[in-house]
Design an enzyme around this catalytic site. Sequence first.
Site, PDB file in Angstrom:
ATOM      1  CG  ASP A  98      -2.265  -0.954   0.850  1.00  0.00           C
ATOM      2  OD1 ASP A  98      -2.538  -1.593  -0.015  1.00  0.00           O
ATOM      3  OD2 ASP A  98      -2.883  -1.776   2.551  1.00  0.00           O
ATOM      4  CB  ALA A 126      -6.145   4.574   6.516  1.00  0.00           C
ATOM      5  CG  ASN A 173       5.620   9.142   2.542  1.00  0.00           C
ATOM      6  OD1 ASN A 173       6.006   9.987   2.086  1.00  0.00           O
ATOM      7  ND2 ASN A 173       6.252   8.146   2.661  1.00  0.00           N
TER       8      ASN A 173
END
Length: 305
Positions: free
Chosen positions: A78, A194, A251
């Site tokens: 992912d 998520a 991220n």
Amino acid sequence: MPKAGIIFNDLKPVACRVAEELRDKLTSLGWTVAMATGIGGILGYSQPDRPICHTPIANLVPPGFDEETQFAIVLGGDGTVLSAFRQIAPCGIPLLTVNTGHMGFLTEVYLNQLSQAIEPLLVGNYEIEERAMLTVQLLRDDIVLWEALCLNEMVLHREPLTSMCHFEIEIGKHAPVDIAADGVIISTPTGSTAYSLSAGGPVVTPGVPVLQLVPICPHSLASRALVFADSEPVTIFPANPNRLVMVVDGNGGCYVLPDDRVRVQRSPYVARFIRLRSPEFFHVLREKLGWGLPHVAKPASVELP
């Protein structure tokens, strides 16, 4: 000559090997192939003394990927899928997502299904599902210091060992609201499964044109998740003296100082997923998260002797 792209996770030997094999196969069939690694879409982290640490959204497109690229194939998990869309969404390239990772919630096929997927892919026998993305920007004195394209969520939260934070949030032209919490999440429907889900937000099916605001560990029973139209931009003002941390898609991100503000709005770019069969979101929820599985009755009571 038709053109395709391959984006792969170069930290996984299997993804590197399959990327080379796939490139050779497509080339032998007369295709031009552009290749890139997922690292190109990894977001950097800015520092208080070095706040500008980013590449503008439109400049993340890898060399060789353009509007003539009919499709791209991403090999990874992912995280690689999120990185790939940050790189190619500005070009509108549809992406076949191949799982070489673990859960692969965003992936369409597993690695052992890739050979069967190539034939319908080459002849265009597939559907394209469009998912909304977000443009996230950090502003200081009306200057954009940092920005990113986001498919899942933007998270603004306190640093470790600091106290609870206050956030003043404006949604569209509505009156500002004050939320006291450890942090806040702005999520797309794709991101509703998520971090937003873990923080207590609802699951939103992909085609619904909404965003979510989800407080993280709020200090009030009145601070609950809010769903609102994705046509309304969001501005977040840190209403506390300590710096905060912003993370996009789990991220990369930056520090947010007390006088800064964060602006989040629906992006003009979309993530275009290649679907080899009609999208079935509830099937994915069931397979990946166990949602809606049949109820299993408790065993019959047994009388003890």
